[in-house]
Motif scaffolding. Structure first.
Motif, PDB file in Angstrom:
ATOM      1  N   LEU A   1      42.471  44.921  63.763  1.00  0.00           N
ATOM      2  CA  LEU A   1      43.389  44.111  62.948  1.00  0.00           C
ATOM      3  C   LEU A   1      42.608  43.113  62.089  1.00  0.00           C
ATOM      4  N   LEU A   2      41.695  42.379  62.721  1.00  0.00           N
ATOM      5  CA  LEU A   2      40.938  41.379  61.968  1.00  0.00           C
ATOM      6  C   LEU A   2      40.036  42.020  60.907  1.00  0.00           C
ATOM      7  N   ASP A   3      39.464  43.176  61.246  1.00  0.00           N
ATOM      8  CA  ASP A   3      38.626  43.856  60.244  1.00  0.00           C
ATOM      9  C   ASP A   3      39.443  44.237  59.020  1.00  0.00           C
ATOM     10  N   ARG A   4      40.648  44.741  59.252  1.00  0.00           N
ATOM     11  CA  ARG A   4      41.489  45.104  58.099  1.00  0.00           C
ATOM     12  C   ARG A   4      41.845  43.880  57.270  1.00  0.00           C
ATOM     13  N   LEU A   5      42.141  42.790  57.955  1.00  0.00           N
ATOM     14  CA  LEU A   5      42.529  41.571  57.227  1.00  0.00           C
ATOM     15  C   LEU A   5      41.343  40.988  56.463  1.00  0.00           C
ATOM     16  N   ALA A   6      40.141  41.100  57.027  1.00  0.00           N
ATOM     17  CA  ALA A   6      38.953  40.619  56.306  1.00  0.00           C
ATOM     18  C   ALA A   6      38.725  41.481  55.061  1.00  0.00           C
ATOM     19  N   ASP A   7      38.967  42.796  55.175  1.00  0.00           N
ATOM     20  CA  ASP A   7      38.810  43.677  54.013  1.00  0.00           C
ATOM     21  C   ASP A   7      39.828  43.327  52.927  1.00  0.00           C
ATOM     22  N   ILE A   8      41.045  42.975  53.357  1.00  0.00           N
ATOM     23  CA  ILE A   8      42.084  42.592  52.389  1.00  0.00           C
ATOM     24  C   ILE A   8      41.674  41.298  51.682  1.00  0.00           C
ATOM     25  N   ALA A   9      41.157  40.331  52.444  1.00  0.00           N
ATOM     26  CA  ALA A   9      40.711  39.061  51.842  1.00  0.00           C
ATOM     27  C   ALA A   9      39.553  39.308  50.875  1.00  0.00           C
ATOM     28  N   LEU A  10      38.619  40.172  51.276  1.00  0.00           N
ATOM     29  CA  LEU A  10      37.470  40.467  50.414  1.00  0.00           C
ATOM     30  C   LEU A  10      37.928  41.117  49.106  1.00  0.00           C
ATOM     31  N   ALA A  11      38.863  42.059  49.214  1.00  0.00           N
ATOM     32  CA  ALA A  11      39.363  42.734  48.001  1.00  0.00           C
ATOM     33  C   ALA A  11      40.064  41.733  47.091  1.00  0.00           C
ATOM     34  N   SER A  12      40.867  40.874  47.672  1.00  0.00           N
ATOM     35  CA  SER A  12      41.611  39.908  46.873  1.00  0.00           C
ATOM     36  C   SER A  12      40.664  38.914  46.193  1.00  0.00           C
ATOM     37  N   LEU A  13      39.695  38.397  46.940  1.00  0.00           N
ATOM     38  CA  LEU A  13      38.775  37.403  46.366  1.00  0.00           C
ATOM     39  C   LEU A  13      37.874  38.043  45.318  1.00  0.00           C
ATOM     40  N   THR A  14      37.484  39.296  45.543  1.00  0.00           N
ATOM     41  CA  THR A  14      36.670  39.992  44.539  1.00  0.00           C
ATOM     42  C   THR A  14      37.447  40.107  43.237  1.00  0.00           C
ATOM     43  N   ALA A  15      38.707  40.495  43.326  1.00  0.00           N
ATOM     44  CA  ALA A  15      39.521  40.625  42.106  1.00  0.00           C
ATOM     45  C   ALA A  15      39.658  39.274  41.412  1.00  0.00           C
ATOM     46  N   GLN A  16      39.836  38.203  42.187  1.00  0.00           N
ATOM     47  CA  GLN A  16      40.010  36.881  41.580  1.00  0.00           C
ATOM     48  C   GLN A  16      38.721  36.427  40.891  1.00  0.00           C
ATOM     49  N   VAL A  17      37.571  36.685  41.515  1.00  0.00           N
ATOM     50  CA  VAL A  17      36.298  36.275  40.898  1.00  0.00           C
ATOM     51  C   VAL A  17      36.022  37.133  39.661  1.00  0.00           C
ATOM     52  N   GLN A  18      36.290  38.419  39.750  1.00  0.00           N
ATOM     53  CA  GLN A  18      36.057  39.275  38.578  1.00  0.00           C
ATOM     54  C   GLN A  18      36.936  38.846  37.400  1.00  0.00           C
ATOM     55  N   ALA A  19      38.086  38.262  37.701  1.00  0.00           N
ATOM     56  CA  ALA A  19      38.978  37.816  36.634  1.00  0.00           C
ATOM     57  C   ALA A  19      38.633  36.408  36.144  1.00  0.00           C
ATOM     58  N   GLY A  20      37.692  35.721  36.824  1.00  0.00           N
ATOM     59  CA  GLY A  20      37.272  34.419  36.294  1.00  0.00           C
ATOM     60  C   GLY A  20      37.188  33.276  37.291  1.00  0.00           C
ATOM     61  N   ALA A  21      37.645  33.460  38.538  1.00  0.00           N
ATOM     62  CA  ALA A  21      37.543  32.374  39.526  1.00  0.00           C
ATOM     63  C   ALA A  21      36.067  32.061  39.776  1.00  0.00           C
ATOM     64  N   GLN A  22      35.727  30.775  39.870  1.00  0.00           N
ATOM     65  CA  GLN A  22      34.309  30.395  39.962  1.00  0.00           C
ATOM     66  C   GLN A  22      33.896  29.843  41.313  1.00  0.00           C
ATOM     67  N   ALA A  23      34.817  29.811  42.233  1.00  0.00           N
ATOM     68  CA  ALA A  23      34.514  29.456  43.619  1.00  0.00           C
ATOM     69  C   ALA A  23      35.635  30.096  44.433  1.00  0.00           C
ATOM     70  N   VAL A  24      35.414  30.261  45.733  1.00  0.00           N
ATOM     71  CA  VAL A  24      36.492  30.798  46.572  1.00  0.00           C
ATOM     72  C   VAL A  24      36.616  29.971  47.841  1.00  0.00           C
ATOM     73  N   GLN A  25      37.846  29.888  48.341  1.00  0.00           N
ATOM     74  CA  GLN A  25      38.067  29.221  49.623  1.00  0.00           C
ATOM     75  C   GLN A  25      38.819  30.159  50.551  1.00  0.00           C
ATOM     76  N   VAL A  26      38.308  30.275  51.764  1.00  0.00           N
ATOM     77  CA  VAL A  26      38.990  31.038  52.809  1.00  0.00           C
ATOM     78  C   VAL A  26      39.732  30.024  53.682  1.00  0.00           C
ATOM     79  N   PHE A  27      41.084  30.101  53.655  1.00  0.00           N
ATOM     80  CA  PHE A  27      41.916  29.205  54.463  1.00  0.00           C
ATOM     81  C   PHE A  27      42.131  29.867  55.814  1.00  0.00           C
TER      82      PHE A  27
END
Ligand code: 1CP
Length: 352
Positions: free
Chosen positions: A181-207
């Motif tokens: 479960l946690l591995d899948r959720l980490a992959d989802i977070a990684l995919a989401s943050l990658t998309a946000q950075v590729q679109a222009g986000a310049q830092a990321v925060q994991v809540f």
């Protein structure tokens, strides 16, 4: 990716990299969408999920606190559960309650509902909102995602929980399913943050807000390896990575070993103690008690001064210890920004 040359030396990014700054950068967790009347006006027309699905509305709400308070960063308006909704998990965000999941995830069979998140296909609005917001911003945009434990807690509990009892029970009773479960959720977070950075986000925060409910032993055995893998994956994005959890005083050494560039502290741990217990290259973020925002001005000023007195001279971003309380007078937040910006860094950029 996240490398707009005009902002690479923005105070937020310099501070997160441990470089000297002319003034201490400040932003507020949950600065968008809480106390602002201009947000409430948007919310009268659209639900939270409708706002996140509309790049124009999401970008507008993202910009509101930057315009009003002069903070040094924007944070994308979204929620930690929106990627789950995008892959078909039946999540609803109920006003005054939070995320509610109609069919909780409790067995290995339930994991089938957690397929990989492909932002371009599943959530095209995500990158579009980031692009739109960045095109209008003159401060960096922080992308964010929910940490694996915190997302797991909503999925397993079915909604907000004070104790995370069901999630912790699954973790202890069936560590193999828990790990998947946690591995899948980490992959989802990684995919989401990658998309946000590729679109222009310049830092990321994991809540990973709710990790404080775990003992250091349980966090280290059942969560840390996955968080470490997430931060390793994020390193390739080349932007500062912030890790935040609530009530983590007993977890600081473990958290520091997960590999973040910065750690967000809540108000329970003094910054100077946090400085000693985290690796020297890790920047600090925090940690005004959000309740101080509700106090009369002189009290608020004294509380801000107290936080600043404990802050390291380098590698430091001012923030609250948790989110802005919804009943906060927006003028108090603007005042905090003025106070932090007026504060001269005591050691003028010398080592902490
Ligand atoms: O600055 C911002 O407000 C940006 C947008 C944002 C962020 C960063 C929202 C919008 N949510 C979040 C993160 C988030 N969501 C976290 C991590 C930060 C934290 O610990 O506060 C968590 C745990 C959630 C889950 C969540 N969503 C809750 C907490 C429930 C609980 O377990 O106690 C709630 C109430 C929500 C709904 C939500 N998310 C965001 C807003 C503006 C709202 C309220 C929506 C409404 O009432 O209509």
């Amino acid at each position: 990716m996240g490398d707009d040359p005009g902002l690479i030396d923005a105070p937020l990014l310099r501070a997160l990299r441990g470089e000297p700054v002319e003034y201490i950068p400040v932003w507020f967790m949950r600065q968008a969408g809480r106390s602002l009347p201009e947000y409430r006006a948007v919310r009268e027309r659209a639900t939270l999920l409708e706002i996140t699905h509309s790049p124009e509305l999401a970008a507008e709400v993202t910009l509101q606190p930057v315009r009003r308070h002069g903070v040094d960063a924007a944070i994308l308006f979204s929620d930690i559960v929106t990627p789950l909704e995008a892959i078909g998990v039946d999540v609803d965000i109920r006003p005054g309650v939070g995320p509610v999941i109609a069919t909780p995830v409790r067995t290995s069979r339930d994991l089938r509902r957690l397929r990989p998140f492909e932002p371009a296909a599943d959530a095209p609005w995500l990158a579009e909102a980031v692009r739109l917001a960045c095109s209008e911003l003159s401060v960096p945009l922080i992308g964010f995602a929910g940490g694996p434990f915190t997302l797991a807690s909503y999925l397993v509990e079915g909604g907000p929980s004070k104790t995370q009892a069901r999630a912790k029970a699954l973790m202890l009773a069936d560590p193999a399913t828990w790990r998947m479960l946690l591995d899948r959720l980490a992959d989802i977070a990684l995919a989401s943050l990658t998309a946000q950075v590729q679109a222009g986000a310049q830092a990321v925060q994991v809540f990973d807000s709710w990790i404080g409910s775990l003992s250091a032993r349980h966090y280290t055995a059942h969560v840390l390896p996955v968080v470490r893998r997430l931060f390793d994956g994020l390193a390739a994005l080349g932007v500062p990575r912030i890790y935040f959890g609530l009530g983590t005083g007993h977890l600081l050494e473990a958290i520091g070993s997960a590999g973040p560039d910065a750690v967000g502290l809540d108000w329970r741990v003094p910054l100077d103690e946090g400085r000693l217990r985290l690796p020297p290259e890790v920047a600090l973020q925090g940690n005004l008690d959000p309740v101080a925002c509700l106090a009369p001005r002189p009290v608020l000023e004294a509380e801000v001064a107290d936080v600043l007195a404990q802050a390291p001279g380098r590698g430091y971003v001012f923030n609250l210890g948790h989110g802005v309380p919804p009943e906060t007078d927006p003028g108090s937040l603007t005042h905090v920004v003025e106070l932090v910006h007026a504060h001269r860094t005591r050691r003028e950029g010398l080592a902490p």
